[in-house]
Write a protein that holds these residues in place. Structure first.
Motif, PDB file in Angstrom:
ATOM      1  N   VAL A  97      45.890  32.372  42.363  1.00 44.38           N
ATOM      2  CA  VAL A  97      45.441  32.600  40.991  1.00 44.38           C
ATOM      3  C   VAL A  97      45.589  31.318  40.192  1.00 44.38           C
ATOM      4  O   VAL A  97      46.637  30.658  40.239  1.00 44.38           O
ATOM      5  CB  VAL A  97      46.274  33.709  40.311  1.00 44.38           C
TER       6      VAL A  97
ATOM      7  N   LEU B  95      43.818  36.121  32.460  1.00 45.91           N
ATOM      8  CA  LEU B  95      44.929  35.932  33.389  1.00 45.91           C
ATOM      9  C   LEU B  95      46.082  35.154  32.770  1.00 45.91           C
ATOM     10  O   LEU B  95      47.234  35.321  33.188  1.00 45.91           O
ATOM     11  CB  LEU B  95      44.430  35.217  34.645  1.00 45.91           C
TER      12      LEU B  95
ATOM     13  N   LEU C 293      43.199  43.880  43.184  1.00 46.36           N
ATOM     14  CA  LEU C 293      43.247  43.866  41.733  1.00 46.36           C
ATOM     15  C   LEU C 293      44.052  45.044  41.201  1.00 46.36           C
ATOM     16  O   LEU C 293      44.775  44.926  40.208  1.00 46.36           O
ATOM     17  CB  LEU C 293      41.827  43.896  41.167  1.00 46.36           C
TER      18      LEU C 293
ATOM     19  N   ASN D 113      55.516  41.565  34.973  1.00 43.93           N
ATOM     20  CA  ASN D 113      54.758  41.262  36.178  1.00 43.93           C
ATOM     21  C   ASN D 113      55.533  41.115  37.461  1.00 43.93           C
ATOM     22  O   ASN D 113      56.729  40.954  37.467  1.00 43.93           O
ATOM     23  CB  ASN D 113      53.952  39.989  35.964  1.00 43.93           C
TER      24      ASN D 113
ATOM     25  N   PHE E  46      45.715  30.581  36.459  1.00 46.38           N
ATOM     26  CA  PHE E  46      45.801  31.257  35.169  1.00 46.38           C
ATOM     27  C   PHE E  46      45.063  30.509  34.077  1.00 46.38           C
ATOM     28  O   PHE E  46      44.622  31.105  33.094  1.00 46.38           O
ATOM     29  CB  PHE E  46      47.269  31.433  34.769  1.00 46.38           C
TER      30      PHE E  46
ATOM     31  N   TYR F 252      48.933  37.279  31.746  1.00 50.11           N
ATOM     32  CA  TYR F 252      49.798  37.711  32.833  1.00 50.11           C
ATOM     33  C   TYR F 252      50.823  36.628  33.176  1.00 50.11           C
ATOM     34  O   TYR F 252      51.966  36.921  33.523  1.00 50.11           O
ATOM     35  CB  TYR F 252      48.973  38.051  34.072  1.00 50.11           C
ATOM     36  N   SER F 253      50.405  35.362  33.090  1.00 48.23           N
ATOM     37  CA  SER F 253      51.344  34.285  33.404  1.00 48.23           C
ATOM     38  C   SER F 253      52.510  34.274  32.426  1.00 48.23           C
ATOM     39  O   SER F 253      53.639  33.927  32.791  1.00 48.23           O
ATOM     40  CB  SER F 253      50.622  32.926  33.381  1.00 48.23           C
TER      41      SER F 253
ATOM     42  N   SER G 161      41.316  46.773  32.649  1.00 52.29           N
ATOM     43  CA  SER G 161      41.360  45.329  32.487  1.00 52.29           C
ATOM     44  C   SER G 161      40.422  44.606  33.447  1.00 52.29           C
ATOM     45  O   SER G 161      40.034  43.482  33.193  1.00 52.29           O
ATOM     46  CB  SER G 161      42.787  44.828  32.692  1.00 52.29           C
ATOM     47  N   THR G 162      40.074  45.226  34.543  1.00 54.97           N
ATOM     48  CA  THR G 162      39.212  44.606  35.532  1.00 54.97           C
ATOM     49  C   THR G 162      38.168  45.621  35.968  1.00 54.97           C
ATOM     50  O   THR G 162      38.517  46.697  36.438  1.00 54.97           O
ATOM     51  CB  THR G 162      40.019  44.146  36.763  1.00 54.97           C
TER      52      THR G 162
ATOM     53  N   ASN H 209      41.174  30.994  34.756  1.00 51.28           N
ATOM     54  CA  ASN H 209      40.841  32.414  34.909  1.00 51.28           C
ATOM     55  C   ASN H 209      40.047  32.663  36.189  1.00 51.28           C
ATOM     56  O   ASN H 209      38.954  33.241  36.186  1.00 51.28           O
ATOM     57  CB  ASN H 209      40.048  32.925  33.706  1.00 51.28           C
TER      58      ASN H 209
ATOM     59  N   LEU I 194      37.016  39.875  34.564  1.00 52.36           N
ATOM     60  CA  LEU I 194      38.444  39.750  34.805  1.00 52.36           C
ATOM     61  C   LEU I 194      39.186  39.781  33.467  1.00 52.36           C
ATOM     62  O   LEU I 194      38.642  39.378  32.440  1.00 52.36           O
ATOM     63  CB  LEU I 194      38.754  38.423  35.505  1.00 52.36           C
TER      64      LEU I 194
ATOM     65  N   ILE J 265      40.356  33.505  40.653  1.00 53.89           N
ATOM     66  CA  ILE J 265      41.150  34.047  41.761  1.00 53.89           C
ATOM     67  C   ILE J 265      40.408  33.794  43.069  1.00 53.89           C
ATOM     68  O   ILE J 265      39.186  33.938  43.142  1.00 53.89           O
ATOM     69  CB  ILE J 265      41.370  35.558  41.606  1.00 53.89           C
TER      70      ILE J 265
END
Length: 268
Positions: A71, A127, A19, A32, A73, A130-131, A264-265, A76, A124, A78
Motif C-alpha cells: 500500500v 488510504l 479489501l 488498524n 498511502f 488509515y495510515s 469505503s470501497t 492512494n 478506494l 495498492i
C-alpha cells in the motif's frame, strides 16, 4: 469457457476479500491492523508512507486465500500478489488498484477477456486516513465486548476481545439479511511504541466460521504502483464483476451485520 469464468471469478473474489479484511478490521477497531517485529515496524509517532501487509482469509476448510498487499498511502494505490486455490492447483494473480480503477492479471487472463489485463472502475477510500490509525490504535475506545484479555511477549502487547450473540451476515448479502447469531473474537497486537503490528478476527455462527488475519511485513519501504499499458487492458463493467463474485465462495464469508456494508470501497 467455464473454467475461464471460474478463474476470473476467483481473482475478483480475492480482491474483494482483501479489501474486506482491511475494512472489517478498521471498522471493528476504529483503528488498524498489521504485524511483525517492533524493531522493523517502529514509526516514531509518524504515519507510515507505505506498508506491506499479508492477509490470510480462511473459512475453516483445508485451504485458505493468501494476499501479499503493498500500500502506498500517499499516492492512494495498492498492489497485491494473490494466491488462490483452484480445483487441482493454485494460481497467483497480480492485482492493482489506483486512479479509481481495479486491474487484474494472471497467466491465463488473455483466455478470460482477450487481453493480459482486465479492469473496471473502483473507488478506494482515502488510504492516508488509515495510515494515521496505524500509528497508535486507541484500544481504550473499544467497548461492548463480553470479555477482554491482555498478554505480553517482549515488546509486543496483544489485546483480545470476545463478543457473543453477534448478529452475522454473509458478505454481499442485503443489509437486513441475517445469517443468524454468532461469536466474534478480535485481537490487536501493538509494538513498543504502541504502533499496530497485527490483527485478527474470527466470526463463527452455526456451522460456519470465517477467520481473517492481517500481518504487517514492513513499513516505509518503497512502493510504486503503475497502471498497465492501455493497449493491454480490457475494460469490463462493474455488473460483469458483480455477476462473477455472486457465483463464488466469497459470498459465504461471515461478517458482523453492522459491518457488512462498509461503504469505503466499492465498484462504481
Amino acid at each position: 469457457m467455464a473454467f475461464s469464468r471460474k478463474t476470473g471469478a476467483a481473482v475478483l473474489a480475492v480482491v474483494a476479500t482483501s479489501l474486506t479484511v482491511l475494512g472489517v478490521v478498521l471498522a471493528a477497531t476504529d483503528s488498524n491492523p498489521s504485524g511483525l517485529t517492533p524493531d522493523n515496524l517502529t514509526l516514531n509517532g509518524y504515519p507510515p508512507r507505505t506498508a506491506e501487509i499479508q492477509f490470510v482469509v480462511s473459512t475453516g476448510q483445508s485451504y485458505s486465500v493468501n494476499a501479499d498487499v503493498k500500500v502506498n498511502f500517499r499516492t492512494n494505490a495498492i498492489e497485491a500478489a494473490v494466491q488462490v486455490p483452484l480445483v487441482f492447483s493454485g494460481a497467483t494473480f497480480d492485482v492493482r488498484m489506483l486512479n479509481k480503477h481495479l486491474y487484474v492479471t494472471s497467466s491465463n487472463m488473455s483466455s478470460v477477456v482477450g487481453k493480459p489485463w482486465m479492469s473496471t472502475a473502483m473507488n478506494l477510500p482515502a488510504l492516508f486516513n488509515y495510515s494515521l490509525e496505524l500509528v497508535k490504535p486507541d484500544i481504550a475506545l473499544l467497548s461492548g465486548f463480553d470479555h477482554k484479555s491482555v498478554t505480553k511477549s517482549g515488546d509486543l502487547t496483544t489485546y483480545t476481545f470476545l463478543r457473543d450473540n453477534v448478529a452475522v451476515s454473509h458478505l454481499g448479502s442485503k443489509k437486513d439479511s441475517l445469517a443468524g447469531v454468532g461469536r466474534l473474537v478480535l485481537s490487536i497486537t501493538t509494538g513498543k511504541q504502541g504502533e499496530a503490528t497485527a490483527a485478527a478476527i474470527t466470526i463463527s455462527g452455526g456451522t460456519s466460521e470465517t477467520s481473517i488475519s492481517a500481518t504487517v511485513l514492513s513499513y516505509n519501504k518503497p512502493v510504486h504502483v503503475a497502471a498497465p499499458p492501455p493497449s493491454q487492458v480490457k475494460s469490463v463493467s462493474p455488473n460483469y464483476i458483480r455477476g462473477l463474485l455472486g457465483a463464488t465462495p466469497i459470498t459465504s464469508l461471515l461478517v458482523p451485520s453492522n459491518l457488512n456494508s462498509l461503504g469505503s470501497t466499492h465498484l462504481n
